[in-house]
Design an enzyme around this catalytic site. Structure first.
Site, PDB file in Angstrom:
ATOM      1  N   ASP A  16      -5.948  13.854  22.224  1.00  0.00           N
ATOM      2  CA  ASP A  16      -4.622  13.522  21.625  1.00  0.00           C
ATOM      3  C   ASP A  16      -4.684  14.082  20.049  1.00  0.00           C
ATOM      4  O   ASP A  16      -3.429  14.331  19.616  1.00  0.00           O
ATOM      5  CB  ASP A  16      -4.232  12.158  21.606  1.00  0.00           C
ATOM      6  CG  ASP A  16      -3.592  11.614  22.761  1.00  0.00           C
ATOM      7  OD1 ASP A  16      -3.361  12.625  23.712  1.00  0.00           O
ATOM      8  OD2 ASP A  16      -3.686  10.318  22.927  1.00  0.00           O
ATOM      9  N   ASP A  34       0.796  -1.198   0.131  1.00  0.00           N
ATOM     10  CA  ASP A  34       0.095  -0.163  -0.044  1.00  0.00           C
ATOM     11  C   ASP A  34       0.852   1.275   0.062  1.00  0.00           C
ATOM     12  O   ASP A  34       0.495   2.284  -0.529  1.00  0.00           O
ATOM     13  CB  ASP A  34      -0.894  -0.048   1.095  1.00  0.00           C
ATOM     14  CG  ASP A  34      -1.999  -1.310   1.030  1.00  0.00           C
ATOM     15  OD1 ASP A  34      -2.148  -1.597   0.058  1.00  0.00           O
ATOM     16  OD2 ASP A  34      -2.459  -1.490   2.107  1.00  0.00           O
ATOM     17  N   GLY A  35       2.004   1.204   0.446  1.00  0.00           N
ATOM     18  CA  GLY A  35       2.926   2.425   0.576  1.00  0.00           C
ATOM     19  C   GLY A  35       3.357   2.702  -0.840  1.00  0.00           C
ATOM     20  O   GLY A  35       3.545   3.910  -0.954  1.00  0.00           O
ATOM     21  N   ASN A  74      -5.015   8.660   2.158  1.00  0.00           N
ATOM     22  CA  ASN A  74      -5.701   8.042   3.187  1.00  0.00           C
ATOM     23  C   ASN A  74      -6.182   8.693   4.453  1.00  0.00           C
ATOM     24  O   ASN A  74      -7.323   8.976   4.540  1.00  0.00           O
ATOM     25  CB  ASN A  74      -4.457   7.133   3.907  1.00  0.00           C
ATOM     26  CG  ASN A  74      -4.337   5.839   3.299  1.00  0.00           C
ATOM     27  OD1 ASN A  74      -5.300   5.169   2.412  1.00  0.00           O
ATOM     28  ND2 ASN A  74      -3.362   4.877   3.803  1.00  0.00           N
TER      29      ASN A  74
END
Length: 526
Positions: A397, A297-298, A367
């Protein structure tokens, strides 16, 4: 020296307190200015309404005086006109009533005696028909003047003129649907997903069917992008380049480092093309017909980030792709099923900017974009807006704004939902929120999400785009996110739904559990 250091540290603390007080004063001053602006707008609206009311009262008083002066004359004229009409209306109504009663009595007596005078009934029917025609004529005359009787809407047979008039009044109003945008410089890009037919609004077929790509002309150029530092990928790349060139007679583009590796292995790969600098990458979509990625996927993310505008169809291959020839032969022949993976267009607006269009270089995200607290120990404080409407204040966060393609990545780990990649939308997922009632949202594709760091925030925030290119967001800075007009088309092995379900079953082991034993206790048959 120690005394000087102590004095210097005390001075620094004093300066820090002064700066903090100045920031708080600026934030309170801005809040107070906003409140005064709101009061001014309310007062202005109230004054305008009072002026309109006063002018309306003056007009009413003038009309009232005029009506009082002319009421007697108008009343007398109306009486002169209406009295004869009412007299003849009552006479005609009474006459029609007597005729109807006489006809009913004659029919009753004839049925009772067993003898019906057909000629008499026929004459009576003719007279009734003439009376109905006169009534319809009066109704038609009323229609011409805009006055419609309830008799017109009855479901009965009539001549062609009355049918035309009835169709005219019962026909649905036509209208046109158009998309709204934020002016010429707006970043709202709409899609034609609504169709109109005979006054009914329905969704177009594009939103409910699989998308297929059919080549109108044979592909000529292919771009191959590979995962670096992988021996298996390098071997697969050599085989694929040779097969595409010798068997399919295609022009092959690769990255500069890949061309160096190929030429170092054999001088026969001199036909492979590449680019010299980053300026040529912006024109690759005009040369390349197909993009092939070798990796995970990268690699697909890297391929999508190379194209800042339109993206050619991408065919992803995993590391263990042995039968790539059959797959590529099917893709080059077509048609193929594709998935349009939407991207987010992200822009950073600094506090010193004059307007929202004075931004830094935009980022395209496949993404997600993440806004977090970075190395700070304080909770993030983010004000969130959706099309200038306040949504909420994020304390925790951080926050994730994800596409549906990225719903199975960071957003899923933070508690977001898995969404089909062809569903157009923006996922709004908090990261460890300070409130347990803060649940994720899914926003429509046409909105613009604005994330702002308020001036009273205790620390800045950091934004990262697909896990890289981190940007500091100081107090007053904002991040604008909207749907990009250029999706990433990826080829499917079967279709988009089949591939999506297979990926969550195989990759995420979704709902994988041990099946209960069948030899346990069972319900007795009743």
């Amino acid at each position: 020296m120690d005394e000087h250091l102590i004095e210097f540290s005390e001075a620094l603390r004093t300066v820090a307190k002064a700066l903090r007080r100045a920031a708080e004063g600026k934030a309170s001053a801005q809040a107070e200015a906003a409140e005064w602006k709101r009061r001014y707008e309310l007062e202005r609206t109230r004054n305008i309404q009072m002026e309109r009311k006063v002018s309306g009262n003056n007009n009413c008083e003038m009309l009232q005086h005029w009506w009082i002066r002319s009421s007697l004359d108008n009343a007398m004229d109306m009486l002169r006109i209406m009295l004869p009409c009412l007299f003849f209306w009552e006479v005609g109504k009474e006459q029609n009533k007597r005729i109807a009663e006489a006809r009913m009595a004659e029919q009753f007596s004839a049925e009772k005696n067993g003898d019906i005078d057909c000629e008499r009934v026929k004459n009576s029917d003719n007279q009734s028909m003439l009376q109905n025609e006169s009534n319809e004529y009066s109704e038609t005359g009323c229609m011409k003047h805009g006055i419609w009787s309830h008799e017109v809407l009855r479901d009965r047979e009539s001549d062609s003129n009355s049918n035309a008039d009835r169709n005219k009044i019962m026909r649905k109003a036509s209208f046109k649907l158009s998309w709204w945008c934020n002016g010429e410089n707006g970043d709202q890009h709409k899609h034609d997903i609504v169709s109109f037919e005979r006054g009914n609004i329905t969704t177009a077929e594009r939103s409910s069917k699989q998308i297929s790509l059919k080549w109108e002309s044979d592909p000529q150029t292919v771009l191959i992008l590979t995962k670096p530092n992988s021996v298996s990928v390098r071997i697969l790349c050599v085989q694929m380049v040779r097969w595409l060139r010798e068997r399919k007679k295609l022009n092959v583009y690769v990255e500069p480092r890949v061309k160096v590796e190929l030429v170092a292995e054999s001088s026969n790969f001199s036909y492979v093309q590449t680019w010299k600098d980053d300026s040529e990458i912006s024109h690759l979509h005009m040369k390349v017909d197909l993009v092939i990625t070798l990796g995970g996927d990268g690699t697909v993310l890297w391929a999508a980030s190379m194209f800042k505008g339109p993206v050619p169809p991408i065919v992803p291959f995993s590391l263990d792709s042995e039968h790539f020839k059959d797959c590529l032969d099917s893709v080059l022949r077509g048609p193929i099923s594709i998935t349009l993976r939407h991207r987010l267009l992200c822009r950073v607006v600094r506090d010193a900017a004059k307007n929202e269009y004075e931004t830094e270089e935009p980022f395209l995200v496949l993404n997600e974009v993440t806004i977090d607290r970075g190395i700070s120990s304080y909770l993030t404080n983010l004000e969130c807006y959706c099309d200038n409407s306040f949504v909420t204040c994020v304390q925790g966060d951080g926050l994730i704004l994800s596409t549906t393609s990225g719903s199975t990545a960071y957003s899923l780990a933070a508690g977001g939902s898995m969404v089909h990649p062809q569903v157009p939308g923006i996922l709004f997922t908090p990261i460890c929120p300070h409130s347990l009632s803060f649940r994720p949202l899914i926003l429509p594709e046409h909105v613009t999400v604005r994330i702002m760091v308020p001036f009273n925030s205790r620390s800045p925030a950091w934004a990262s785009f697909d896990g890289k290119d981190r940007k500091l967001l100081a107090a007053g800075d904002a991040l604008l996110c909207s749907m990009a007009p250029w999706p990433v088309p990826t080829a499917c092995q079967v279709d988009s739904t089949n591939d999506f379900l297979r990926s969550i079953h195989d990759g995420l082991h979704w709902n994988l559990r041990k099946t209960q034993s069948f030899d346990g206790p069972r319900d007795r048959d009743l």
